[in-house]
Scaffold this motif. Sequence first.
Motif, mmCIF file in Angstrom:
data_model
loop_
_atom_site.group_PDB
_atom_site.id
_atom_site.type_symbol
_atom_site.label_atom_id
_atom_site.label_comp_id
_atom_site.label_asym_id
_atom_site.label_seq_id
_atom_site.Cartn_x
_atom_site.Cartn_y
_atom_site.Cartn_z
ATOM 1 N N LYS A 130 -25.786 -23.907 -37.032
ATOM 2 C CA LYS A 130 -24.735 -23.484 -37.616
ATOM 3 C C LYS A 130 -24.811 -22.294 -38.743
ATOM 4 O O LYS A 130 -23.956 -21.456 -38.520
ATOM 5 C CB LYS A 130 -23.854 -24.649 -39.251
ATOM 6 N N ALA B 155 -22.478 -18.771 -37.372
ATOM 7 C CA ALA B 155 -21.762 -18.456 -38.710
ATOM 8 C C ALA B 155 -20.713 -17.287 -38.620
ATOM 9 O O ALA B 155 -19.919 -17.558 -39.189
ATOM 10 C CB ALA B 155 -22.507 -18.079 -40.313
ATOM 11 N N GLN C 132 -21.954 -33.867 -31.573
ATOM 12 C CA GLN C 132 -22.640 -33.852 -32.243
ATOM 13 C C GLN C 132 -22.715 -31.875 -32.919
ATOM 14 O O GLN C 132 -22.705 -32.228 -34.088
ATOM 15 C CB GLN C 132 -23.453 -34.777 -32.602
ATOM 16 N N THR C 133 -23.522 -31.694 -32.171
ATOM 17 C CA THR C 133 -24.000 -30.506 -32.494
ATOM 18 C C THR C 133 -22.843 -29.166 -31.984
ATOM 19 O O THR C 133 -22.910 -28.318 -33.158
ATOM 20 C CB THR C 133 -24.785 -29.973 -30.660
ATOM 21 N N THR D 259 -19.778 -30.312 -33.711
ATOM 22 C CA THR D 259 -18.939 -30.611 -35.355
ATOM 23 C C THR D 259 -20.393 -29.705 -36.293
ATOM 24 O O THR D 259 -19.861 -29.610 -37.069
ATOM 25 C CB THR D 259 -19.114 -32.171 -35.077
ATOM 26 N N ILE D 260 -21.372 -29.863 -35.997
ATOM 27 C CA ILE D 260 -22.424 -29.426 -36.624
ATOM 28 C C ILE D 260 -22.224 -27.853 -36.923
ATOM 29 O O ILE D 260 -21.932 -27.042 -37.992
ATOM 30 C CB ILE D 260 -24.017 -29.017 -36.484
ATOM 31 N N HIS E 13 -19.132 -26.734 -35.900
ATOM 32 C CA HIS E 13 -17.634 -26.769 -36.735
ATOM 33 C C HIS E 13 -17.653 -27.413 -37.017
ATOM 34 O O HIS E 13 -17.084 -28.835 -37.433
ATOM 35 C CB HIS E 13 -17.226 -25.919 -35.611
ATOM 36 N N ASP E 14 -16.724 -27.173 -38.245
ATOM 37 C CA ASP E 14 -17.041 -28.385 -39.457
ATOM 38 C C ASP E 14 -15.183 -29.198 -39.287
ATOM 39 O O ASP E 14 -15.205 -30.351 -39.169
ATOM 40 C CB ASP E 14 -16.605 -28.279 -41.411
ATOM 41 N N ASP E 15 -14.793 -28.300 -38.281
ATOM 42 C CA ASP E 15 -13.322 -28.899 -38.372
ATOM 43 C C ASP E 15 -13.278 -30.028 -36.788
ATOM 44 O O ASP E 15 -12.945 -29.341 -36.067
ATOM 45 C CB ASP E 15 -11.752 -27.449 -37.986
ATOM 46 N N ALA E 16 -13.849 -30.694 -36.981
ATOM 47 C CA ALA E 16 -13.735 -31.700 -35.502
ATOM 48 C C ALA E 16 -11.827 -31.863 -34.565
ATOM 49 O O ALA E 16 -12.035 -31.830 -34.039
ATOM 50 C CB ALA E 16 -14.075 -33.346 -35.825
#
Length: 167
Positions: free
Chosen positions: A2, A6, A23-24, A26-27, A29-32
Amino acid sequence: MKLLFATNTHDAISTSPLLRAYQTATIIHDDAAAIISDSRLQEIRKPSILNKVSETDSEFQAIKKALLVHGHKPDWKYSDEESFYDFHHRIKEFLHSIKHTNALVVTHSGVMRMVIAIAKHSTSDDQTVIRAYLDSRHQIAIENGTIITLKKTDSTIELSQLRTNSF
């Protein structure tokens, strides 16, 4: 990961549908909802018999060797696997389908190797790309957690970043 991304501005995130890649993503980028799961980003399909024998078994080793020795031949297959040519065309199709200028791709090492081979040899024939893909196993260290950022124009796809979890 992340923190590494950034400050990166990417228009889209594409990921393999397999859990660890998703999962990687989503780590990073917070917006799934912004993450695009694409089945074309799954690893190459190996002969099904390899799922039934141990990696230490001599039969497994013989099949693996045959795949590496003959895999660059366009019409060769050991059994029911996806050929290197089929794999190449699947990944190339994915790359050409990207509609964004700056794309982040979260996937598996074999797919990453093929993306790199295609990007580096974009004007070469299929056999050259596949040979580069096969040779890359000895030339490029790609670990779990490796991420590629691609820049796309109308006519080219370039690697703009290659990041591994060892940074």
